[in-house]
Write a protein that holds these residues in place. Structure first.
Motif, PDB file in Angstrom:
ATOM      1  N   TYR A  14       0.830  -1.201   0.000  1.00 53.93           N
ATOM      2  CA  TYR A  14       0.000   0.000   0.000  1.00 53.93           C
ATOM      3  C   TYR A  14       0.869   1.258   0.000  1.00 53.93           C
ATOM      4  CZ  TYR A  14      -3.629  -3.261   1.532  1.00 53.93           C
ATOM      5  OH  TYR A  14      -4.503  -4.318   1.626  1.00 53.93           O
ATOM      6  N   ASP A  15       0.346   2.283  -0.656  1.00 51.75           N
ATOM      7  CA  ASP A  15       0.901   3.628  -0.569  1.00 51.75           C
ATOM      8  C   ASP A  15       0.046   4.374   0.445  1.00 51.75           C
ATOM      9  OD1 ASP A  15       1.497   6.339  -0.820  1.00 51.75           O
ATOM     10  OD2 ASP A  15       1.874   6.209  -2.972  1.00 51.75           O
ATOM     11  N   VAL A  16       0.630   4.710   1.591  1.00 54.48           N
ATOM     12  CA  VAL A  16      -0.124   5.374   2.664  1.00 54.48           C
ATOM     13  C   VAL A  16       0.293   6.841   2.703  1.00 54.48           C
ATOM     14  CG1 VAL A  16      -0.827   5.292   5.083  1.00 54.48           C
ATOM     15  CG2 VAL A  16      -0.086   3.206   3.932  1.00 54.48           C
ATOM     16  N   ASP A  17      -0.264   7.613   1.812  1.00 56.61           N
ATOM     17  CA  ASP A  17       0.060   9.040   1.712  1.00 56.61           C
ATOM     18  C   ASP A  17       1.561   9.270   1.579  1.00 56.61           C
ATOM     19  OD1 ASP A  17      -2.618   9.722   1.901  1.00 56.61           O
ATOM     20  OD2 ASP A  17      -2.560   9.900   4.086  1.00 56.61           O
ATOM     21  N   GLY A  18       2.233   8.411   0.843  1.00 58.82           N
ATOM     22  CA  GLY A  18       3.678   8.580   0.619  1.00 58.82           C
ATOM     23  C   GLY A  18       4.480   7.350   0.950  1.00 58.82           C
ATOM     24  N   PRO A  19       4.531   6.949   2.244  1.00 58.72           N
ATOM     25  CA  PRO A  19       5.275   5.739   2.597  1.00 58.72           C
ATOM     26  C   PRO A  19       4.659   4.482   1.969  1.00 58.72           C
ATOM     27  CG  PRO A  19       4.879   7.107   4.522  1.00 58.72           C
ATOM     28  CD  PRO A  19       4.048   7.672   3.421  1.00 58.72           C
ATOM     29  N   ILE A  20       5.517   3.528   1.597  1.00 57.27           N
ATOM     30  CA  ILE A  20       5.063   2.249   1.071  1.00 57.27           C
ATOM     31  C   ILE A  20       5.089   1.237   2.205  1.00 57.27           C
ATOM     32  CG2 ILE A  20       5.458   0.429  -0.623  1.00 57.27           C
ATOM     33  CD1 ILE A  20       4.627   3.140  -1.784  1.00 57.27           C
ATOM     34  N   ILE A  21       3.959   0.586   2.418  1.00 64.51           N
ATOM     35  CA  ILE A  21       3.803  -0.369   3.510  1.00 64.51           C
ATOM     36  C   ILE A  21       3.474  -1.743   2.940  1.00 64.51           C
ATOM     37  CG2 ILE A  21       2.556  -0.945   5.618  1.00 64.51           C
ATOM     38  CD1 ILE A  21       4.232   1.576   5.851  1.00 64.51           C
ATOM     39  N   CYS A  23       2.068  -5.475   4.033  1.00 64.98           N
ATOM     40  CA  CYS A  23       1.347  -6.185   5.091  1.00 64.98           C
ATOM     41  C   CYS A  23       1.315  -7.669   4.749  1.00 64.98           C
ATOM     42  CB  CYS A  23      -0.077  -5.649   5.225  1.00 64.98           C
ATOM     43  SG  CYS A  23      -0.153  -3.898   5.659  1.00 64.98           S
ATOM     44  N   VAL A  24       1.819  -8.486   5.649  1.00 62.45           N
ATOM     45  CA  VAL A  24       1.883  -9.926   5.414  1.00 62.45           C
ATOM     46  C   VAL A  24       0.822 -10.621   6.258  1.00 62.45           C
ATOM     47  CG1 VAL A  24       3.352 -11.975   5.431  1.00 62.45           C
ATOM     48  CG2 VAL A  24       4.365  -9.705   5.048  1.00 62.45           C
ATOM     49  N   GLY A  25      -0.005 -11.435   5.608  1.00 61.11           N
ATOM     50  CA  GLY A  25      -1.107 -12.093   6.303  1.00 61.11           C
ATOM     51  C   GLY A  25      -2.354 -11.240   6.265  1.00 61.11           C
ATOM     52  N   VAL A  26      -3.449 -11.805   6.749  1.00 61.74           N
ATOM     53  CA  VAL A  26      -4.728 -11.096   6.751  1.00 61.74           C
ATOM     54  C   VAL A  26      -4.648  -9.887   7.670  1.00 61.74           C
ATOM     55  CG1 VAL A  26      -7.197 -11.268   7.241  1.00 61.74           C
ATOM     56  CG2 VAL A  26      -5.970 -13.237   6.291  1.00 61.74           C
ATOM     57  N   MET A  27      -4.799  -8.712   7.104  1.00 58.56           N
ATOM     58  CA  MET A  27      -4.742  -7.453   7.849  1.00 58.56           C
ATOM     59  C   MET A  27      -3.460  -7.347   8.670  1.00 58.56           C
ATOM     60  SD  MET A  27      -8.738  -6.969   8.972  1.00 58.56           S
ATOM     61  CE  MET A  27      -8.552  -5.219   9.321  1.00 58.56           C
ATOM     62  N   ALA A  28      -2.343  -7.755   8.041  1.00 60.00           N
ATOM     63  CA  ALA A  28      -1.015  -7.667   8.658  1.00 60.00           C
ATOM     64  C   ALA A  28      -0.909  -8.511   9.923  1.00 60.00           C
ATOM     65  CB  ALA A  28      -0.638  -6.220   8.955  1.00 60.00           C
ATOM     66  N   ALA A  29      -1.622  -9.634   9.946  1.00 60.32           N
ATOM     67  CA  ALA A  29      -1.612 -10.486  11.128  1.00 60.32           C
ATOM     68  C   ALA A  29      -0.248 -11.110  11.387  1.00 60.32           C
ATOM     69  CB  ALA A  29      -2.661 -11.586  10.994  1.00 60.32           C
ATOM     70  N   ASP A  56       0.453   0.849  14.613  1.00 65.89           N
ATOM     71  CA  ASP A  56      -0.919   1.306  14.843  1.00 65.89           C
ATOM     72  C   ASP A  56      -1.331   2.354  13.809  1.00 65.89           C
ATOM     73  OD1 ASP A  56      -1.423  -0.352  16.941  1.00 65.89           O
ATOM     74  OD2 ASP A  56      -1.003   1.128  18.492  1.00 65.89           O
ATOM     75  N   TYR A  57      -0.445   3.301  13.569  1.00 65.71           N
ATOM     76  CA  TYR A  57      -0.771   4.406  12.661  1.00 65.71           C
ATOM     77  C   TYR A  57      -1.065   3.888  11.249  1.00 65.71           C
ATOM     78  CZ  TYR A  57      -0.283   8.651   9.881  1.00 65.71           C
ATOM     79  OH  TYR A  57      -0.503   9.678   8.997  1.00 65.71           O
ATOM     80  N   TYR A  58      -0.170   3.071  10.711  1.00 69.40           N
ATOM     81  CA  TYR A  58      -0.354   2.583   9.347  1.00 69.40           C
ATOM     82  C   TYR A  58      -1.464   1.547   9.255  1.00 69.40           C
ATOM     83  CZ  TYR A  58       3.901   5.091   8.168  1.00 69.40           C
ATOM     84  OH  TYR A  58       4.832   6.084   7.970  1.00 69.40           O
ATOM     85  N   HIS A  59      -1.603   0.741  10.280  1.00 72.28           N
ATOM     86  CA  HIS A  59      -2.667  -0.270  10.280  1.00 72.28           C
ATOM     87  C   HIS A  59      -4.033   0.394  10.204  1.00 72.28           C
ATOM     88  CE1 HIS A  59      -5.182  -3.639  11.659  1.00 72.28           C
ATOM     89  NE2 HIS A  59      -4.185  -4.428  11.278  1.00 72.28           N
ATOM     90  N   GLN A  60      -4.222   1.431  11.008  1.00 72.84           N
ATOM     91  CA  GLN A  60      -5.511   2.124  10.982  1.00 72.84           C
ATOM     92  C   GLN A  60      -5.686   2.907   9.687  1.00 72.84           C
ATOM     93  OE1 GLN A  60      -7.692   3.304  14.037  1.00 72.84           O
ATOM     94  NE2 GLN A  60      -6.623   2.216  15.654  1.00 72.84           N
ATOM     95  N   GLY A  61      -4.597   3.478   9.192  1.00 73.75           N
ATOM     96  CA  GLY A  61      -4.698   4.212   7.930  1.00 73.75           C
ATOM     97  C   GLY A  61      -5.109   3.315   6.778  1.00 73.75           C
ATOM     98  N   ILE A  62      -4.633   2.076   6.777  1.00 76.41           N
ATOM     99  CA  ILE A  62      -4.942   1.143   5.691  1.00 76.41           C
ATOM    100  C   ILE A  62      -6.309   0.504   5.863  1.00 76.41           C
ATOM    101  CG2 ILE A  62      -4.256  -1.050   4.620  1.00 76.41           C
ATOM    102  CD1 ILE A  62      -1.338  -0.303   5.387  1.00 76.41           C
ATOM    103  N   TYR A  63      -6.558  -0.064   7.046  1.00 76.65           N
ATOM    104  CA  TYR A  63      -7.720  -0.933   7.222  1.00 76.65           C
ATOM    105  C   TYR A  63      -8.944  -0.245   7.814  1.00 76.65           C
ATOM    106  CZ  TYR A  63      -4.353  -4.566   6.193  1.00 76.65           C
ATOM    107  OH  TYR A  63      -3.389  -5.330   5.585  1.00 76.65           O
ATOM    108  N   ARG A  64      -8.750   0.922   8.407  1.00 74.97           N
ATOM    109  CA  ARG A  64      -9.930   1.566   8.987  1.00 74.97           C
ATOM    110  C   ARG A  64     -10.254   2.904   8.343  1.00 74.97           C
ATOM    111  NH1 ARG A  64     -12.092   5.086  12.161  1.00 74.97           N
ATOM    112  NH2 ARG A  64     -13.921   4.447  13.371  1.00 74.97           N
ATOM    113  N   ASN A  65      -9.248   3.758   8.219  1.00 73.92           N
ATOM    114  CA  ASN A  65      -9.489   5.117   7.731  1.00 73.92           C
ATOM    115  C   ASN A  65      -9.407   5.236   6.213  1.00 73.92           C
ATOM    116  OD1 ASN A  65      -9.695   5.800  10.436  1.00 73.92           O
ATOM    117  ND2 ASN A  65      -7.558   6.389  10.602  1.00 73.92           N
TER     118      ASN A  65
END
Length: 268
Positions: A14-21, A23-29, A56-65
């Protein structure tokens, strides 16, 4: 220490407003990585420990926000390979193992004594979490923290009602089963959810302290009630003595009892 192998075909980018993240597994599990640029211009993946502020910041940015854009296959091809493995943090290890956590009964003596009196040495407990809705909708994301823990479901429900009465907050009800097995208290069947931010040890500590407070208050109340009844003997029709009169009587009592009883009186 055992390693956690990284299955690259189980990774999402994912591109999270600039940084590339990544995530391995379901929702980065399994793991989360952030692509960082080194001084020499090369790029490499930085492992983000579970429950760390960055995670926490990137997880919420990807999966919630929904502040992230999923990368296409051709974009992923230009990225460096993910590490072949990572060493697990305690949080990752817990997620990959069965949902059972054991704690020494000697660390929570009041709970252990309570469980000894229960059928099959087990009982359900209830954890109440509190969410700041402003932070959820306008801040960095959803965070639910422990606000109280109970063995009595009615008490737990009352706290939920109290929290929900304020439109700025929302309560969340979590259940778990506590089982006493020899020298350990096992917590099973607990339903910690995605945005929950609490440790089971926090729940046990809160429950144990609740027993201690109730026992202390009960003891002081019984002793204080005895003083009250003796004082009332001096009054016609059960008229309550003044605070000054009670204080004068208490002054003659042992100092330790005086402090406890006066504290109880003030709370009343």
């Amino acid at each position: 220490m055992s390693k956690i192998l990284i299955e690259k075909n189980a990774a999402e980018y994912y591109d999270v407003d600039g940084p590339i993240i990544a995530c391995v597994g379901v929702m980065a599990a399994i793991a989360m990585f952030k692509l960082k640029t080194l001084v020499d211009g090369r790029s490499e993946w930085e492992f983000l420990p579970d429950a760390s502020p960055q995670f926490d910041y990137y997880h919420q940015g990807i999966y919630r926000n929904q502040r992230a854009t999923s990368l296409a296959a051709y974009q992923v091809e230009s990225l460096p390979d993910l590490p072949e493995y990572v060493f697990p943090t305690l949080e990752i290890k817990d997620r990959l193992e069965p949902s059972i956590n054991s704690f020494r009964a000697s660390d929570y003596r009041c709970i252990a004594e309570f469980l000894e009196k229960q059928s099959d040495n087990e009982c359900y407990a209830y954890a109440i979490l509190k969410e700041d809705l402003y932070e959820t909708h306008h801040g960095d994301g959803c965070y639910r923290y422990l606000n109280g823990a109970f063995f009595d479901k009615v008490d737990a429900t009352n706290l939920v009602t109290e929290i929900d009465a304020n439109s700025k907050f929302q309560a969340h009800f979590r259940t778990m089963n506590l089982v006493l097995k020899q020298e350990y208290i096992e917590v099973v069947d607990f339903n910690i959810e995605l945005f929950d931010r609490f440790e089971l040890s926090e729940v046990l500590k809160t429950l144990d302290q609740l027993f201690q407070i109730n026992a202390a208050n009960s003891s002081v109340e019984e002793q204080y009630a005895g003083i009250t009844h003796r004082l009332l003997d001096h009054y016609d029709g059960g008229i309550s003595p003044s605070k000054e009169y009670i204080d004068a009587i208490l002054e003659a009592a042992p100092s330790e009892f005086h402090v406890q009883a006066k504290k109880f009186a003030d709370e009343k």
